[in-house]
Design an enzyme around this catalytic site. Sequence first.
Site, mmCIF file in Angstrom:
data_model
loop_
_atom_site.group_PDB
_atom_site.id
_atom_site.type_symbol
_atom_site.label_atom_id
_atom_site.label_comp_id
_atom_site.label_asym_id
_atom_site.label_seq_id
_atom_site.Cartn_x
_atom_site.Cartn_y
_atom_site.Cartn_z
ATOM 1 N N LEU A 39 173.471 25.758 160.426
ATOM 2 C CA LEU A 39 173.877 24.455 159.905
ATOM 3 C C LEU A 39 172.952 23.429 160.553
ATOM 4 O O LEU A 39 172.787 23.412 161.772
ATOM 5 C CB LEU A 39 175.342 24.163 160.261
ATOM 6 C CG LEU A 39 176.061 23.108 159.421
ATOM 7 C CD1 LEU A 39 176.137 23.543 157.953
ATOM 8 C CD2 LEU A 39 177.464 22.859 159.951
ATOM 9 N N ASP A 40 172.326 22.596 159.743
ATOM 10 C CA ASP A 40 171.395 21.607 160.264
ATOM 11 C C ASP A 40 172.076 20.676 161.257
ATOM 12 O O ASP A 40 173.274 20.381 161.136
ATOM 13 C CB ASP A 40 170.821 20.753 159.124
ATOM 14 C CG ASP A 40 169.885 21.515 158.216
ATOM 15 O OD1 ASP A 40 169.404 22.585 158.634
ATOM 16 O OD2 ASP A 40 169.644 21.047 157.089
ATOM 17 N N ARG A 41 171.292 20.163 162.193
ATOM 18 C CA ARG A 41 171.810 19.198 163.173
ATOM 19 C C ARG A 41 172.416 17.982 162.485
ATOM 20 O O ARG A 41 173.442 17.442 162.929
ATOM 21 C CB ARG A 41 170.668 18.758 164.096
ATOM 22 C CG ARG A 41 171.062 17.739 165.148
ATOM 23 C CD ARG A 41 169.927 17.489 166.121
ATOM 24 N NE ARG A 41 168.748 16.965 165.466
ATOM 25 C CZ ARG A 41 168.514 15.661 165.262
ATOM 26 N NH1 ARG A 41 169.393 14.771 165.675
ATOM 27 N NH2 ARG A 41 167.404 15.253 164.666
ATOM 28 N N GLU A 42 171.806 17.537 161.379
ATOM 29 C CA GLU A 42 172.282 16.342 160.694
ATOM 30 C C GLU A 42 173.551 16.568 159.881
ATOM 31 O O GLU A 42 174.219 15.618 159.489
ATOM 32 C CB GLU A 42 171.184 15.817 159.755
ATOM 33 C CG GLU A 42 169.909 15.390 160.465
ATOM 34 C CD GLU A 42 168.916 16.528 160.595
ATOM 35 O OE1 GLU A 42 169.319 17.692 160.365
ATOM 36 O OE2 GLU A 42 167.744 16.259 160.917
ATOM 37 N N THR A 43 173.873 17.823 159.584
ATOM 38 C CA THR A 43 175.015 18.160 158.734
ATOM 39 C C THR A 43 176.263 18.386 159.574
ATOM 40 O O THR A 43 176.206 19.028 160.620
ATOM 41 C CB THR A 43 174.723 19.432 157.919
ATOM 42 O OG1 THR A 43 173.515 19.251 157.184
ATOM 43 C CG2 THR A 43 175.860 19.741 156.960
#
Length: 314
Positions: free
Chosen positions: A134-138
């Site tokens: 899971l992306d850091r921004e998500t």
Amino acid sequence: MLPARDGVGASCIALPPGPWPTIAAFLIDRFPAVPAADWLGRMACGDVVDEAGERVDADRGYRAHLKVYYYRHVPAEPRVPFDDTVLFQDDHIVVIDKPHFLPVTPGGRYLQETVLVRARRRLGIDTLSPVHRLDRETAGLVVLAVVPAERAAYHALFRHRAVEKVYEAVAADRREVPMPQVRRSRMVESAGSFMQMAEVPGEPNAETAIAWVRACGDGQALYRLRPLTGRRHQLRVHMAALGLPLVNDRIYPVLWPHEADGTTQDFSRPLQLLARSITFTDPATGQHRHFESRLVLSAAELGHDAPCDKEDAS
């Protein structure tokens, strides 16, 4: 091999053939961002060992193919001022509700401020390991495996598309874009930027089911996204390709200049993407698993009069 320390496992590097006179000289050359004094200090404290568990001193001669273990240090690590939540825990998995901006695993400037290390420290389980990305921004759901011998079985669920994932996102409210629809395309790493993925001609390798849910006001809408494949940045690329880039996306369709070096962090503008739910059959227990995030893509974040909440999106 070194035991975990404060939730951080030891890193390992296999020494390649080369001209270095000592292991210390290799490490200093291989990791120029780490001051030489830092490596010498770690060695003096016994924080660098070989594959047999013997400490590596500063004057130890170099030997190719030897495995060396050490603890990563991150000076002045930035604090992520948002809390993650344990939604579920048993003997096999832990499910975390991850806030925006918190990385899942250590890397770059982040070590302690990650889902993995926070969970290991909080729960006292050094064997925890994420089974998907899971992306850091998500924001949203992250599943961690507890038992090392079971990790492969959980990884296989994602590899064989035996997991149903549902995301929520906010983008422009463009009713002329046909909905619902399935976006299929071929995605590869962009030739122009290592940060971006790009759609190119060819056999599709990325597929996303996209549906309009409701208007959020201010010319924006809530969308439901179901990734049917798992390419990096897939949801963000597909939405941007439809002329619907996600609110506060710093990478698509155009890379913001400060994102290239990763030194600037604006916590006031989170990417409006949430991993809302995840469903699968647990390979360790045979049980049906369904988890829902408690987080919300909120009106406070978006500057709207009403939140895009779970009840309206269902």
